[in-house]
Design an enzyme around this catalytic site. Structure first.
Site, mmCIF file in Angstrom:
data_model
loop_
_atom_site.group_PDB
_atom_site.id
_atom_site.type_symbol
_atom_site.label_atom_id
_atom_site.label_comp_id
_atom_site.label_asym_id
_atom_site.label_seq_id
_atom_site.Cartn_x
_atom_site.Cartn_y
_atom_site.Cartn_z
ATOM 1 N N ARG A 40 0.932 -1.368 0.068
ATOM 2 C CA ARG A 40 0.067 0.033 0.087
ATOM 3 C C ARG A 40 0.845 1.387 -0.006
ATOM 4 N NH1 ARG A 40 -3.882 -2.161 4.831
ATOM 5 N NH2 ARG A 40 -2.076 -3.162 5.442
ATOM 6 N N GLU A 95 7.910 2.316 -6.105
ATOM 7 C CA GLU A 95 7.881 1.817 -4.709
ATOM 8 C C GLU A 95 7.944 3.045 -3.710
ATOM 9 O OE1 GLU A 95 7.159 0.094 -2.457
ATOM 10 O OE2 GLU A 95 8.564 -1.637 -2.131
ATOM 11 N N ASP A 96 7.600 2.938 -2.422
ATOM 12 C CA ASP A 96 7.646 4.078 -1.633
ATOM 13 C C ASP A 96 8.989 3.977 -0.987
ATOM 14 O OD1 ASP A 96 7.251 1.375 -0.334
ATOM 15 O OD2 ASP A 96 6.186 2.145 1.387
ATOM 16 N N ASP A 99 14.492 -0.711 1.325
ATOM 17 C CA ASP A 99 15.414 -0.859 2.640
ATOM 18 C C ASP A 99 16.429 -1.952 2.582
ATOM 19 O OD1 ASP A 99 15.619 -0.539 5.532
ATOM 20 O OD2 ASP A 99 14.479 -2.250 5.921
ATOM 21 N N LEU A 104 11.732 -5.607 -3.167
ATOM 22 C CA LEU A 104 11.920 -5.481 -4.700
ATOM 23 C C LEU A 104 12.712 -6.322 -5.489
ATOM 24 C CD1 LEU A 104 12.596 -1.545 -5.307
ATOM 25 C CD2 LEU A 104 10.806 -3.089 -6.231
HETATM 26 P P1 5GP Z 1 12.603 -4.095 1.942
HETATM 27 O O1 5GP Z 1 12.081 -5.413 1.531
HETATM 28 O O2 5GP Z 1 13.368 -3.349 1.059
HETATM 29 O O3 5GP Z 1 13.340 -4.373 3.373
HETATM 30 O O4 5GP Z 1 11.501 -3.217 2.593
HETATM 31 C C1 5GP Z 1 10.437 -2.793 1.704
HETATM 32 C C2 5GP Z 1 9.280 -2.169 2.269
HETATM 33 O O5 5GP Z 1 9.637 -2.192 3.895
HETATM 34 C C3 5GP Z 1 8.752 -0.784 1.895
HETATM 35 O O6 5GP Z 1 7.747 -1.013 1.057
HETATM 36 C C4 5GP Z 1 7.924 -0.371 3.221
HETATM 37 O O7 5GP Z 1 6.596 -0.951 3.309
HETATM 38 C C5 5GP Z 1 8.744 -1.280 4.522
HETATM 39 N N1 5GP Z 1 9.540 -0.177 5.052
HETATM 40 C C6 5GP Z 1 10.951 -0.208 5.107
HETATM 41 N N2 5GP Z 1 11.544 0.852 5.754
HETATM 42 C C7 5GP Z 1 10.497 1.524 6.115
HETATM 43 C C8 5GP Z 1 10.493 2.880 6.949
HETATM 44 O O8 5GP Z 1 11.169 3.477 7.292
HETATM 45 N N3 5GP Z 1 9.216 3.231 7.165
HETATM 46 C C9 5GP Z 1 8.050 2.434 6.908
HETATM 47 N N4 5GP Z 1 6.779 2.958 6.902
HETATM 48 N N5 5GP Z 1 8.051 1.332 6.124
HETATM 49 C C10 5GP Z 1 9.329 0.876 5.848
#
Ligand code: 5GP
Length: 173
Positions: A40, A95-96, A99, A104
């Site tokens: 979302r 994507e938002d 991390d 992704l």
């Molecule tokens: P990844 O798979 O790259 O570790 O995480 C991606 C997802 O983790 C993002 O789409 C988001 O939903 C969540 N996420 C990662 N860091 C943050 C953050 O600082 N704040 C929030 N609200 N969500 C995060």
């Protein structure tokens, strides 16, 4: 608990989104684009940026999650897939925040297997210092430090998504 001043204000966000949309419009000139929002979290960024991209476009969404409260579980859950057939099409994933990169990387592999003509990634925020897997990012709004942020679509337990700016969130203990 929401802390202090916004990390990025409404004005800073709008300015950066405009610049990114300008670059994307240039790069895809003469092509037709399929923009895929990852829900979302990306809903606000997605809606702002597509309005400013000046190439013919289709849109679609998928729903994925990996986070519980403020931590990545490392396991990606695909709650809903896209509906479009992407074979031979130019796909832009929106994507938002990136991390660890696990979400992704998973989605990218899944979509590449469907043989799009191209697949690029556009993220509003990049927490580069936390990366565990390499994912090529084509468009990045802001690189941010290792802090948990909310607002502009980003949540903590599905709250704060409606804030129009980005702010650091701290657990109250
Ligand atoms: P990844 O798979 O790259 O570790 O995480 C991606 C997802 O983790 C993002 O789409 C988001 O939903 C969540 N996420 C990662 N860091 C943050 C953050 O600082 N704040 C929030 N609200 N969500 C995060």
């Amino acid at each position: 608990m929401i802390t202090g001043k916004p990390l990025y204000t409404v004005e800073q966000i709008q300015q950066r989104v405009k610049e990114m949309a300008g670059q994307i419009s240039k790069d895809y000139e003469g092509e037709e684009l399929l923009s895929v929002g990852i829900l979302r979290g990306s809903f606000m960024f997605f809606s702002d940026i597509v309005k400013l991209i000046r190439v013919p476009m289709n849109i679609d969404f998928l729903i994925a999650s990996s986070y519980v409260k403020t931590h990545s579980t490392g396991k990606i859950k695909l709650h809903a897939d896209i509906r479009e057939d992407i074979k031979g099409r130019h796909v832009l994933l929106i994507e938002d925040i990136v991390d660890t990169g696990l979400t992704l990387a998973y989605i990218r592999e899944m979509l590449l297997a469907r043989k799009p003509a191209s697949l690029k990634i556009c993220t509003f925020l990049d927490k580069k210092s936390r990366r565990e897997v390499d994912v090529p990012l084509d468009y990045v709004g802001f690189e941010i430090p290792n802090k948990y942020v909310v607002g502009y679509g980003l949540d903590c337990e599905n709250k704060f998504r409606n804030l129009p700016y980005i702010v650091v969130f701290k657990k109250s203990s």
